[in-house]
Design a protein around this motif. Sequence first.
Motif, short mmCIF file in Angstrom:
data_model
loop_
_atom_site.label_atom_id
_atom_site.label_comp_id
_atom_site.label_asym_id
_atom_site.label_seq_id
_atom_site.Cartn_x
_atom_site.Cartn_y
_atom_site.Cartn_z
N UNK A 165 23.99 15.73 31.16
CA UNK A 165 24.70 16.88 30.60
C UNK A 165 23.68 17.96 30.28
N UNK A 166 23.93 19.18 30.78
CA UNK A 166 22.96 20.27 30.61
C UNK A 166 23.62 21.45 29.91
N UNK A 167 22.87 22.07 29.01
CA UNK A 167 23.38 23.25 28.30
C UNK A 167 22.25 24.25 28.14
N UNK A 168 22.58 25.54 28.36
CA UNK A 168 21.58 26.61 28.27
C UNK A 168 22.21 27.90 27.78
N UNK A 169 23.02 27.82 26.75
CA UNK A 169 23.64 29.00 26.13
C UNK A 169 24.42 29.83 27.14
N UNK A 170 24.94 29.18 28.18
CA UNK A 170 25.75 29.88 29.16
C UNK A 170 24.97 30.52 30.30
N UNK A 171 23.63 30.42 30.29
CA UNK A 171 22.83 31.05 31.34
C UNK A 171 22.82 30.17 32.59
N UNK A 172 23.50 30.60 33.60
CA UNK A 172 23.68 29.97 34.92
C UNK A 172 24.59 28.73 34.82
N UNK A 173 25.34 28.52 35.87
CA UNK A 173 26.23 27.37 35.90
C UNK A 173 25.44 26.06 36.02
N UNK A 174 24.37 26.07 36.81
CA UNK A 174 23.58 24.85 36.94
C UNK A 174 23.00 24.43 35.59
N UNK B 153 35.14 11.78 30.48
CA UNK B 153 35.59 13.17 30.46
C UNK B 153 35.83 13.63 29.03
N UNK B 154 36.41 12.76 28.21
CA UNK B 154 36.61 13.12 26.79
C UNK B 154 35.28 13.48 26.13
N UNK B 155 34.26 12.68 26.39
CA UNK B 155 32.95 12.91 25.77
C UNK B 155 32.33 14.21 26.28
N UNK B 156 32.51 14.50 27.56
CA UNK B 156 32.00 15.75 28.13
C UNK B 156 32.65 16.94 27.44
N UNK B 157 33.96 16.88 27.30
CA UNK B 157 34.67 18.01 26.68
C UNK B 157 34.21 18.19 25.24
N UNK B 158 34.02 17.10 24.52
CA UNK B 158 33.56 17.20 23.14
C UNK B 158 32.13 17.74 23.07
N UNK B 159 31.27 17.29 23.97
CA UNK B 159 29.85 17.70 23.95
C UNK B 159 29.72 19.21 24.13
N UNK B 160 30.47 19.76 25.09
CA UNK B 160 30.38 21.20 25.34
C UNK B 160 31.11 22.00 24.25
N UNK B 161 32.19 21.45 23.70
CA UNK B 161 32.91 22.15 22.64
C UNK B 161 32.00 22.36 21.43
N UNK B 162 31.21 21.35 21.09
CA UNK B 162 30.29 21.47 19.96
C UNK B 162 29.32 22.63 20.17
N UNK B 163 28.98 22.90 21.43
CA UNK B 163 28.01 23.95 21.75
C UNK B 163 28.68 25.29 22.07
N UNK B 164 30.00 25.35 21.92
CA UNK B 164 30.71 26.59 22.17
C UNK B 164 30.71 27.00 23.62
N UNK B 165 30.66 26.02 24.51
CA UNK B 165 30.61 26.29 25.94
C UNK B 165 31.78 25.63 26.65
N UNK B 166 32.24 26.21 27.76
CA UNK B 166 33.28 25.54 28.54
C UNK B 166 32.71 24.31 29.23
N UNK B 167 33.43 23.21 29.18
CA UNK B 167 32.98 22.01 29.88
C UNK B 167 33.02 22.28 31.38
N UNK B 168 31.95 21.89 32.07
CA UNK B 168 31.83 22.18 33.49
C UNK B 168 31.14 21.02 34.18
#
Length: 350
Positions: free
Chosen positions: A113-122, A140-155
């Motif tokens: 799982x990768x997050x970068x404040x929304x900078x690039x989809x990758x 999938x539930x865990x993915x949705x929760x992980x990105x929700x915590x970071x204020x990002x759309x799960x992708x």
Amino acid sequence: MPLVPTPFDAVHIGARVVVRYRLGTDPQRPAEGPSMTDATGDLVARTDSAVVVLTRRGEVTIPRDRIVAAKEIPPRPSRRGAPHLAPTVAELQRIAGPSWGAVERDRLGDWELRASAGFTQRGNSVLPVGDPGVPLADAVDRIEEWYAVRGLPAKVALAGPVGFEPADDSLGAELLRRGWTAGDRTLNLTAACDAIAAADPGGPDVRITADLDDTWLAAYSQSRAVIPDVTTTVLGGSPGHLFGSISLGGGLAQKLGLSTPGSRAPRPVAIGRLGLAHGWAGLGALWTDPGFRGRGLGTRITAALAARARADGIHLMHLQVEADNDVAIRVYERLGFARHSNYVYLTAPG
């Protein structure tokens, strides 16, 4: 095959490596025997004093102070054929994943799982390769929760053969059932560095550095919006990287029959980046100033970066290009790239 120094702390456990090291004093070895040898295999452990490589003959423990040189090499391919086409879809996803950085990386079983404040989809999507370690619906539930915590759309970046449909994949079908949308189909292209380097059209000098400097970043910012600190972390977040640029001052621009608007001071008008991981070079961030396009500068940078990677002992390249960008795909294929696989971004509703 040349060896280059490798900081072992930057190489992940499980990577395939070749290590050249000095042999210790051995009374059983004739004086005229070799003073060095190589160990090729998977890196299975490392400590402050030694690394352990699993070779075909078993584990080899190598004291760090005896290592002369080392490098990461591509995983052993599962399929026959040209080396750049031999990896399976999943293997290429694993190879390519680290070539683009991310501010935050987390694991869900084998998935990343990768997050970068929304900078690039990758930099803000899941790489679902392997087993998540939990039932698919729970994953999938865990993915949705992980990105929700970071204020990002799960992708999720879902990969398959060229032309595959997400609905035919078990994860894709689950995501679509939940209302996720599929878009931004992307092609993975691969090539041998030799072929790309040989396609060099010649032209202005290409500056290549391992450091991301302000002039390169300023040119990159003309191709997309950047986020302070985040962008530099992503661009500099691979195990290794090379930044190429062509700068045209007034004199060189005139020599090429080009015009330089505004200041005559040298400035990058074409850039490209290689992310180095798993013994492959991943091409990205290729951009040319609109006023200088059609002059082969992008091809020149691509070939120069391929030549540099080859000189450093890396022989295989990959890149990602939008599947509907016919012009770019034709250019890359003329250079020597071939279509390997597809991936599609699926995004959660809302």
